[in-house]
Design a protein around this motif. Structure first.
Motif, PDB file in Angstrom:
ATOM      1  N   ILE A   9       0.840  -1.208   0.000  1.00 54.11           N
ATOM      2  CA  ILE A   9       0.000   0.000   0.000  1.00 54.11           C
ATOM      3  C   ILE A   9       0.873   1.254   0.000  1.00 54.11           C
ATOM      4  O   ILE A   9       0.652   2.177  -0.790  1.00 54.11           O
TER       5      ILE A   9
ATOM      6  N   LEU B 211      -3.931  -0.394  -4.656  1.00 54.09           N
ATOM      7  CA  LEU B 211      -4.577   0.475  -3.673  1.00 54.09           C
ATOM      8  C   LEU B 211      -5.989   0.017  -3.371  1.00 54.09           C
ATOM      9  O   LEU B 211      -6.477   0.173  -2.254  1.00 54.09           O
ATOM     10  N   LEU B 212      -6.663  -0.540  -4.386  1.00 53.90           N
ATOM     11  CA  LEU B 212      -8.053  -0.932  -4.169  1.00 53.90           C
ATOM     12  C   LEU B 212      -8.186  -2.382  -3.728  1.00 53.90           C
ATOM     13  O   LEU B 212      -9.159  -2.736  -3.066  1.00 53.90           O
TER      14      LEU B 212
ATOM     15  N   PRO C 203      -6.641  -3.388   0.514  1.00 52.92           N
ATOM     16  CA  PRO C 203      -7.475  -3.231   1.716  1.00 52.92           C
ATOM     17  C   PRO C 203      -8.420  -4.407   1.932  1.00 52.92           C
ATOM     18  O   PRO C 203      -8.724  -4.754   3.079  1.00 52.92           O
ATOM     19  N   VAL C 204      -8.870  -5.047   0.850  1.00 56.42           N
ATOM     20  CA  VAL C 204      -9.804  -6.160   1.010  1.00 56.42           C
ATOM     21  C   VAL C 204      -9.108  -7.338   1.677  1.00 56.42           C
ATOM     22  O   VAL C 204      -9.640  -7.947   2.613  1.00 56.42           O
TER      23      VAL C 204
ATOM     24  N   VAL D 289      -8.610  -6.672   5.330  1.00 53.43           N
ATOM     25  CA  VAL D 289      -9.787  -6.956   6.159  1.00 53.43           C
ATOM     26  C   VAL D 289      -9.961  -8.461   6.322  1.00 53.43           C
ATOM     27  O   VAL D 289     -10.193  -8.961   7.433  1.00 53.43           O
TER      28      VAL D 289
ATOM     29  N   THR E 286      -7.537  -9.684   8.742  1.00 55.29           N
ATOM     30  CA  THR E 286      -7.874  -9.212  10.083  1.00 55.29           C
ATOM     31  C   THR E 286      -8.976 -10.076  10.692  1.00 55.29           C
ATOM     32  O   THR E 286      -8.906 -10.476  11.855  1.00 55.29           O
ATOM     33  N   LEU E 287      -9.988 -10.383   9.882  1.00 57.49           N
ATOM     34  CA  LEU E 287     -11.069 -11.223  10.402  1.00 57.49           C
ATOM     35  C   LEU E 287     -10.521 -12.592  10.801  1.00 57.49           C
ATOM     36  O   LEU E 287     -10.877 -13.139  11.850  1.00 57.49           O
TER      37      LEU E 287
ATOM     38  N   PHE F  49     -11.944  -6.556 -11.260  1.00 60.89           N
ATOM     39  CA  PHE F  49     -12.697  -6.585 -10.004  1.00 60.89           C
ATOM     40  C   PHE F  49     -14.047  -7.284 -10.166  1.00 60.89           C
ATOM     41  O   PHE F  49     -14.770  -7.454  -9.197  1.00 60.89           O
TER      42      PHE F  49
END
Lengths: 202, 652
Positions: free
Chosen positions: B179, B217-218, B221-222, B225, B228-229, B305
C-alpha cells in the motif's frame, strides 16, 4: 482543494507538480480512496453476518439509538470545528487555529468517550467479541473506526502543540488541511456506519 | 529551497545524527535514492526467487516417481504453500516494484519519487515481512494451508500450530509495504511528470505501473480486512469463518478472490508494460496502437474486479452467478487479446533485432497466449468443474506467471541492465539462458495439462504407480531442473557482465524513451536538467527529428531542452548538481517496529506476557521513528553542506 493551489508563497521548482496539486495532497486523497475499500469490506462483512448470530444478546436488546445519536452529533460538529480551524490558519490566525483544533479534538474525544461507554455497557450485558457474530462484526467495524478517530485526535493534538510552539504559520495551512481531510473522511465513514449498524433494521 | 528547509530554533531530534555515508553498508541502509531502492528490491526478490525455486525443486523430486519418499505430507503442504506465497508476494511483485523504482522516475523525467523516505520504508517493511513469513521454517512450522488459505483449514481446530499465524501476520506486513509503495508511485506518476509529458505521452510501462498501483490500492485493503477477520478468529475466538458459530467459510473465499483476481493482474500488467517497451525498441517501430494498449490495460484493471467468482465455480454459487462471472471472464480476454495483436502488429514490418530481451519478449507473447487460452477454457463452468483442483490449473497459472510475468521480467532485466550498470549483458549467455528457460518451462508445465486432464489432483504429496501419471511427472521434474540450470546460467551471466561486460554508453539499444537520454548508470540526480517532452517516444524524436506517428514541428535535434526549471533563479552550476533528499535512519527503524509488533502477537495464545513485552518494544520503535521522521527535514542544512560542498550558503 482549490485553497491549496492559492498558497500565499511563490511555487519553487522543487514544489512544481504536474497537476498543480501538492504531493501530500494527492497522497492523502489517494490514501482515502484506498481506505474506502477498507471500510467497505468491513461494512460488507457486517452486512453478511447480520442475523446470523446463533445466540444473544441481539442488536435490538443493546443498541441505544438516542445515546449514539448524541455522540454522532458531537462527531459531526467536530467537522465544523475542523473547517473553522483551517479557515483560521488560512487567514493567518494562529490563535484561532489553536482554539478550533482544541474544539475539534475535544468533540472527537467526546465521541470516543461515548464509544467506550457503549462498549462497556455491551460487555456488561454479556456481549463480547467471541459471544456471537453480531458482537464480532460490531466490535471489529466500530472498533476500527474508533481507532481511526483516536489517530485523528492524536494528529490534531500534535498540530495543536506544534501551533503552540509557533511552528504552524499561514504558509503551513496544508498540514492542517491534510489533517482536516482525514478527519472529514472518518466522519463520513461514521455516517455510513451509524446508518447501517444502528438505524437499518433489515 | 527556502520553503522546504524551514529555519528551526534547534534540531528537534538529537538521538540519531543524520546519516551521510555515501558508500558502504550504511549508505544502503539509509538510502532514499529510488535507484538504490530498486536494486535492493530486485536483489532481495531474486534471492527469494532462488528460495521459492528450491521449494519447487524439492516438490518435483518428491513427485518424480510414484510413492516418493523425499518429504512427508506435512512438509509437502508447507512447501507448496510457501512456494506459491513466495513466488507471488516475495518474487514477482517485488521484482516488478524494483522496475517501478528504477525505471519509472527515469521514464517520466523525474529526479526521484514523490516521497523518497516513504519509498525506503516500503522496501524495509517488505524485507521484514519476507523474513517474518519465512521464520516458520526455523521452527518447522511454515504456513501450510495453501497460498489462498481457505477457511476452515486455517481455523483453530484444524490449524493449531503457528503455521497460519506466520502467514496471516506476514501477509499483513507485506500488505502495508504494498500500500505504501503504491501510494508513492501513484503520486509520483500523477505529479512528477516532466513538463509536456501528458498522460497519453507516457510510455506504456509507466501506464501499466499506474494501473497496477491503482489495483494494489483498491485490492489490498480487502485482503487486509480478510486477514484481520481471520486474525480475530484465531486470536480472539470470533467465528467469522467458523460454521459452528454461524460463520461462513465461503466469505473468506469471496474476500480472498476479490483481492486475489486483481492480484493476478498486479502480477502480469508490469510485465506487459516491459514487453511494450522492448518490442518497439528492437523492431525500430513505435508501439502499434499505443492508446489501444493503454486503454486495454485500464479495461483489464476495471474488469479484474468483476471476475473473482470464477475461482469459485465449484463452490455452488448457482447458475446465475456462474453465468455472470463466466461472461465477465470471457470479456476480460478481449482487452488482453487486443494487447497481443498490438504487440504482434508492432513487430510486423519492423527491422527486428533478436537481442536476448527481444527473445524474452517474444517468448512472453507465445507463452502468455498458451496460458491465456487455457484460462479462457476455465471460464466455462462445466469445463472448469472438470479441471478444478487438478494439475491443469497448475499448468495454466504457471504459463501465465512463469511464461508470462517472469519471462517479461527477465526481458526487462536484460533490457535495462546496461542502464543500471553501465555494462552490456553477454548475448551468448543470455540466449543460452533464454532457450534453456523456454525448454525447461515447457517441459515442466506443458505435460501438467495432460496429467491434469487425466485427473491428477494438485497439492497431493504422492500418488500410486498405476495411475498413468508416472512418465509425465518424471518429465516435469526433468524440466524443473532444466529451469534451475537456466537460472544458474543467468546468475553467471549477470556476475560476469557486471565486471567484464562491454561499456554500454547512454543509449545502447537505440531506445525511444527518456531513460536512454542520460548516462548509464544514471547520476544520483538522474537529469541535470529536467527534460521538456514534446511527443510520445520523445527521446526518439529528439534523436531523429520529428517524423513518425506524432511528428512535432521544428523540434531541435540533440539539443538539451531548456526546462521550466530555469525560471527560478538557479544558476547552471547549481542546476547540474541538484539537491537530493538526505538519507534517513527512520524508515528501517519504523519497519523493524512493525516486525516486532507482529512477532509479539505470535505469543498471544501461549505466553501473553511475551506479547506485551515484544509488542511494547515494537510500538516504541514505531512511534519513535514516526515522530523522528515527522520532525526530520527532508534536507538537513549541515549534511547538505558537507555532502555537496555548496548550496545552502548560496542563499536560495
Amino acid at each position: 482543494m482549490a485553497v491549496s493551489t492559492a498558497a500565499p508563497h511563490a511555487v519553487t521548482e522543487e514544489e512544481r507538480t504536474s497537476t498543480g496539486l501538492n504531493h501530500r495532497m494527492v497522497l492523502m486523497w489517494t490514501f482515502l480512496g484506498s481506505e474506502c475499500m477498507f471500510f467497505a469490506s468491513l461494512i460488507a462483512n457486517f452486512q453478511v453476518q447480520r442475523g446470523r448470530s446463533l445466540n444473544g444478546p441481539y442488536p435490538d436488546e443493546l443498541i441505544n439509538i438516542p445515546f449514539t445519536s448524541v455522540s454522532t452529533f458531537s462527531l459531526l460538529m467536530s467537522s465544523l470545528m475542523m473547517v473553522l480551524a483551517l479557515a483560521a490558519i488560512q487567514r493567518g490566525d494562529v490563535k484561532g487555529l489553536r482554539i478550533w483544533l482544541l474544539a475539534t479534538a475535544f468533540l472527537g474525544s467526546l465521541f470516543l468517550g461515548g464509544q467506550v461507554y457503549e462498549f462497556t455497557g455491551f460487555v456488561q450485558h454479556g456481549l463480547k467479541l467471541s459471544t456471537n457474530l453480531f458482537g464480532a462484526s460490531f466490535f471489529v467495524l466500530t472498533g476500527f473506526h474508533g481507532t481511526h478517530v483516536t489517530i485523528g485526535v492524536i494528529w490534531l493534538m500534535s498540530l495543536y502543540f506544534a501551533a503552540k510552539r509557533g511552528r504552524i504559520q499561514q504558509r503551513d495551512s496544508l498540514s492542517v488541511e491534510l489533517a482536516g481531510l482525514y478527519w472529514h473522511f472518518v466522519d463520513i465513514v461514521w455516517i455510513a456506519i451509524f446508518t447501517i449498524v444502528y438505524l437499518l433494521k433489515v | 529551497m527556502a520553503t522546504l528547509i524551514r529555519p528551526m530554533a534547534q534540531p528537534v531530534v538529537t538521538a540519531l545524527p543524520r546519516p551521510h555515508a555515501e558508500t558502504g553498508l550504511w549508505s544502503w541502509i539509509t538510502t532514499v535514492d529510488h535507484k538504490r531502492i530498486g536494486i535492493l528490491y530486485g536483489s532481495t526478490a531474486f534471492i527469494l526467487f532462488i528460495l521459492g525455486g528450491i521449494e519447487a525443486l524439492i516438490m518435483r523430486m518428491q513427485l518424480a516417481t510414484p510413492n516418493g519418499q523425499v518429504v512427508d505430507a506435512d512438509t509437502f503442504n508447507q512447501l507448496f504453500t510457501m512456494h506459491g506465497t513466495t513466488m507471488i508476494f516475495l518474487v514477482v511483485m517485488p521484482l516488478s516494484v524494483a522496475f517501478f523504482n528504477y525505471i519509472v522516475p527515469l521514464q517520466i523525467g523525474a529526479r526521484d519519487v514523490a516521497f523518497p523516505r516513504l519509498n525506503a520504508l516500503s522496501y524495509w517493511v517488505f524485507l521484514f515481512g519476507a523474513i517474518f513469513i519465512n521464520l516458520g521454517w526455523i521452527i518447522g512450522q511454515a504456513p501450510d494451508a495453501g497460498w489462498f488459505a481457505y477457511a476452515n483449514l486455517t481455523e483453530r481446530p484444524y490449524a493449531l500450530g503457528l503455521n497460519t499465524d506466520f502467514w496471516v501476520l506476514g501477509l499483513q506486513i507485506l500488505g502495508v509495504a504494498s500500500i505504501l509503495g503504491s501510494l508513492n508511485f501513484f503520486v509520483t506518476i500523477v505529479n512528477l511528470r516532466a513538463p509536456g509529458m501528458r498522460f497519453m505521452r507516457m510510455p506504456v510501462f509507466v501506464w501499466m505501473t499506474l494501473v497496477t498501483n491503482v489495483l494494489m490500492l483498491l485490492a489490498f485493503p480487502v485482503i487486509t480486512v480478510a486477514l484481520t477477520l481471520l486474525l480475530f478468529d484465531r486470536f480472539f475466538f470470533t467465528h467469522f469463518f467458523v460454521p459452528s458459530g454461524g460463520g461462513d467459510p465461503q466469505l473468506w473465499v469471496h474476500l480472498f478472490w476479490i483481492f486475489g483476481h486483481p492480484e493476478v493482474y498486479i502480477l502480469i500488467l508490469p510485465a506487459m508494460g516491459m514487453v511494450s517497451q522492448i518490442l518497439p525498441t528492437f523492431s525500430r517501430k513505435p508501439l502499434f496502437g499505443h492508446a489501444f494498449v493503454v486503454y486495454s490495460g485500464i479495461a483489464i484493471a476495471f474488469l479484474s474486479f468483476g471476475v473473482w467468482a470464477h475461482h469459485m465455480f465449484a463452490q455452488g454459487l448457482g447458475p446465475t452467478a456462474d453465468a455472470a462471472f463466466s461472461f465477465s471472464t470471457m470479456l476480460i480476454a478481449v482487452p488482453t487479446g487486443v494487447k497481443i495483436f498490438n504487440w504482434i502488429g508492432t513487430m510486423h514490418g519492423g527491422q527486428l533485432r533478436f537481442k536476448t530481451s527481444m527473445l524474452f519478449a517474444i517468448g512472453f507473447i507465445a507463452m502468455f497466449i498458451i496460458g491465456g487460452l487455457s484460462g479462457v477454457m476455465h471460464s466455462s463452468p462445466p469445463a472448469d468443474l472438470q479441471q478444478n483442483n487438478t494439475y491443469f490449473i497448475v499448468a495454466h497459472f504457471h504459463y501465465v506467471l512463469f511464461g508470462g510475468a517472469l519471462m517479461g521480467i527477465f526481458g526487462g532485466i536484460y533490457y535495462w541492465f546496461p542502464k543500471a550498470t553501465g555494462r552490456m549483458p553477454n548475448e551468448g549467455l543470455g540466449k543460452l539462458h533464454f532457450w534453456l528457460t523456454m525448454l525447461g518451462m515447457n517441459l515442466t508445465f506443458f505435460p501438467m495439462h495432460w496429467t491434469g486432464l487425466d485427473g491428477m489432483p494438485r497439492r497431493i504429496y504422492t500418488y500410486p504407480a498405476n495411475m498413468g501419471w508416472d512418465f509425465w511427472n518424471m518429465v516435469d521434474t526433468v524440466g524443473a531442473f532444466t529451469i534451475a540450470l537456466s537460472v544458474l546460467v543467468f546468475i553467471y551471466n549477470m556476475m560476469r557482465s557486471l565486471r567484464h561486460g562491454e561499456i554500454a554508453g547512454n543509449d545502447p539499444w537505440d531506445g525511444r524513451t527518456l531513460e536512454w537520454s542520460i548516462p548509464s548508470p544514471p547520476p544520483h540526480y538522474n537529469f541535470a536538467q529536467i527534460p521538456v517532452v514534446t511527443s510520445l517516444d520523445d527521446w526518439w524524436h529528439k534523436k531523429y527529428g520529428g517524423h513518425g506517428e506524432a511528428a512535432t514541428h521544428g523540434a531541435p535535434v540533440h539539443a538539451p531542452m531548456a526546462g521550466a526549471s530555469e525560471d527560478d533563479g538557479h544558476d547552471g552550476h547549481a542546476e547540474a548538481h541538484p539537491h537530493m533528499p538526505d538519507p534517513s535512519y527512520w524508515p528501517i527503524i519504523m519497519a523493524a517496529g512493525m516486525f516486532f509488533l507482529a512477532l509479539g502477537l505470535l505469543f498471544l495464545p501461549t505466553v501473553p506476557v511475551g506479547t506485551y513485552i515484544i509488542c511494547a518494544f515494537g510500538f516504541a520503535l514505531f512511534v519513535t521513528a514516526m515522530y523522528g521522521w515527522c520532525f526530520e527535514p527532508v534536507n538537513s542544512p549541515t549534511v547538505a553542506d558537507a555532502a555537496a560542498g555548496h548550496g545552502m550558503a548560496g542563499g536560495h
